[in-house]
Design a protein around this motif. Structure first.
Motif, PDB file in Angstrom:
ATOM      1  N   VAL A   2       0.925  -1.259  -0.113  1.00 56.79           N
ATOM      2  CA  VAL A   2       0.033  -0.072   0.160  1.00 56.79           C
ATOM      3  C   VAL A   2       0.909   1.240   0.064  1.00 56.79           C
ATOM      4  CG1 VAL A   2      -1.663   1.251   1.321  1.00 56.79           C
ATOM      5  CG2 VAL A   2      -1.869  -1.325   1.128  1.00 56.79           C
ATOM      6  N   GLN A   3       0.711   2.119  -0.979  1.00 61.40           N
ATOM      7  CA  GLN A   3       1.353   3.546  -1.091  1.00 61.40           C
ATOM      8  C   GLN A   3       0.477   4.549  -1.029  1.00 61.40           C
ATOM      9  OE1 GLN A   3       4.049   3.426  -4.371  1.00 61.40           O
ATOM     10  NE2 GLN A   3       5.256   1.897  -3.573  1.00 61.40           N
ATOM     11  N   GLU A  30      -5.211  -1.262  10.918  1.00 62.98           N
ATOM     12  CA  GLU A  30      -6.413  -1.966  11.318  1.00 62.98           C
ATOM     13  C   GLU A  30      -7.241  -2.513  10.143  1.00 62.98           C
ATOM     14  OE1 GLU A  30     -10.436  -0.712  13.620  1.00 62.98           O
ATOM     15  OE2 GLU A  30      -8.569   0.578  14.123  1.00 62.98           O
ATOM     16  N   VAL A  31      -7.470  -1.701   9.326  1.00 57.19           N
ATOM     17  CA  VAL A  31      -8.498  -2.366   8.376  1.00 57.19           C
ATOM     18  C   VAL A  31      -7.817  -3.188   7.226  1.00 57.19           C
ATOM     19  CG1 VAL A  31     -10.034  -1.630   6.434  1.00 57.19           C
ATOM     20  CG2 VAL A  31      -9.987  -0.243   8.443  1.00 57.19           C
ATOM     21  N   LEU A  32      -6.689  -2.790   6.710  1.00 57.58           N
ATOM     22  CA  LEU A  32      -6.219  -3.681   5.703  1.00 57.58           C
ATOM     23  C   LEU A  32      -5.236  -4.891   6.278  1.00 57.58           C
ATOM     24  CD1 LEU A  32      -5.299  -1.102   2.833  1.00 57.58           C
ATOM     25  CD2 LEU A  32      -7.373  -2.574   3.430  1.00 57.58           C
ATOM     26  N   GLN A  33      -4.901  -4.729   7.665  1.00 57.96           N
ATOM     27  CA  GLN A  33      -4.211  -5.545   8.198  1.00 57.96           C
ATOM     28  C   GLN A  33      -2.633  -5.632   7.696  1.00 57.96           C
ATOM     29  OE1 GLN A  33      -6.306  -9.494   8.478  1.00 57.96           O
ATOM     30  NE2 GLN A  33      -7.935  -8.383   9.050  1.00 57.96           N
ATOM     31  N   PHE A  69      -2.315  -3.371  -3.989  1.00 56.16           N
ATOM     32  CA  PHE A  69      -2.554  -4.650  -4.465  1.00 56.16           C
ATOM     33  C   PHE A  69      -3.998  -5.015  -4.635  1.00 56.16           C
ATOM     34  CE2 PHE A  69       1.457  -6.572  -2.794  1.00 56.16           C
ATOM     35  CZ  PHE A  69       2.402  -6.352  -3.774  1.00 56.16           C
ATOM     36  N   VAL A  70      -4.498  -5.433  -5.822  1.00 57.75           N
ATOM     37  CA  VAL A  70      -5.629  -5.969  -5.953  1.00 57.75           C
ATOM     38  C   VAL A  70      -5.954  -7.086  -4.978  1.00 57.75           C
ATOM     39  CG1 VAL A  70      -7.275  -7.546  -7.540  1.00 57.75           C
ATOM     40  CG2 VAL A  70      -6.017  -5.530  -8.442  1.00 57.75           C
ATOM     41  N   LYS A 126      -1.819 -10.764   4.883  1.00 57.59           N
ATOM     42  CA  LYS A 126      -2.950 -10.989   3.849  1.00 57.59           C
ATOM     43  C   LYS A 126      -3.091 -10.045   2.929  1.00 57.59           C
ATOM     44  CE  LYS A 126      -6.066 -13.065   6.026  1.00 57.59           C
ATOM     45  NZ  LYS A 126      -7.214 -13.629   6.613  1.00 57.59           N
ATOM     46  N   VAL A 127      -3.476 -10.021   1.668  1.00 60.77           N
ATOM     47  CA  VAL A 127      -4.078  -9.040   0.839  1.00 60.77           C
ATOM     48  C   VAL A 127      -5.649  -9.327   0.743  1.00 60.77           C
ATOM     49  CG1 VAL A 127      -3.955  -7.951  -1.566  1.00 60.77           C
ATOM     50  CG2 VAL A 127      -1.820  -8.674  -0.544  1.00 60.77           C
ATOM     51  N   GLU A 128      -6.109 -10.567   0.793  1.00 62.70           N
ATOM     52  CA  GLU A 128      -7.265 -10.915   0.769  1.00 62.70           C
ATOM     53  C   GLU A 128      -8.285 -10.547   2.071  1.00 62.70           C
ATOM     54  OE1 GLU A 128      -4.709 -12.864  -0.397  1.00 62.70           O
ATOM     55  OE2 GLU A 128      -5.139 -12.276  -2.607  1.00 62.70           O
ATOM     56  N   VAL A 129      -8.536  -9.326   2.419  1.00 63.05           N
ATOM     57  CA  VAL A 129      -9.185  -9.180   3.799  1.00 63.05           C
ATOM     58  C   VAL A 129     -10.525  -8.411   3.354  1.00 63.05           C
ATOM     59  CG1 VAL A 129      -7.232  -9.085   5.175  1.00 63.05           C
ATOM     60  CG2 VAL A 129      -7.792  -7.022   4.058  1.00 63.05           C
TER      61      VAL A 129
END
Length: 129
Positions: A2-3, A30-33, A69-70, A126-129
């Motif tokens: 994340v940028q 918090e939200v994206l972990q 990231f997607v 993890k990206v898939e959150v």
């Protein structure tokens, strides 16, 4: 990954950079972990002559662009937007009408990080959150 890019009038943005960065980062963690050490923020303080915005915005107008990231769910992205806007409003007293955000999602393979395409990285989150 994340940028984050933050744009605003220099005279308004410069004094609040640390607080604004902390608000945004806390929400991302918090939200994206995302791991707390993964803070990638860039500030773009602009002179009045370089920043045109609608007449119904004030000099506090700020634009936040999040590039990541997607893979995050729609609910996760909405939660991130809501939390950042709410915290900026509450902590920095910037009206919600003066805060705009855009999330740009990019496939992992379109990133180059630490000498590798992003889809070849081993991530500690993890990206898939």
């Amino acid at each position: 990954m994340v940028q984050i890019k933050i744009y605003g009038l220099a005279e308004k943005l410069n004094p609040i950079k640390p607080e604004l960065s902390n608000i945004i980062h806390a929400a991302v963690v918090e939200v994206l972990q995302i791991a707390p050490e993964k803070r990638f923020h860039r500030f773009f303080p602009l002179e009045q002559a370089d920043f045109y915005y609608p007449s119904d915005r004030t000099d506090n107008y700020v634009i936040i662009e999040i590039i990541m990231f997607v893979g995050r769910s729609i609910d996760t992205k909405k939660q991130l937007i809501r939390q950042i806007i709410q915290e900026i409003n509450q902590q920095l007293h910037i009206d919600v009408d003066d805060i705009e955000m855009t999330i740009f999602e990019t496939p992992k393979q379109n990133w180059g990080i630490r000498g590798l395409p992003g889809d070849e990285l081993t991530l500690n989150y993890k990206v898939e959150v």
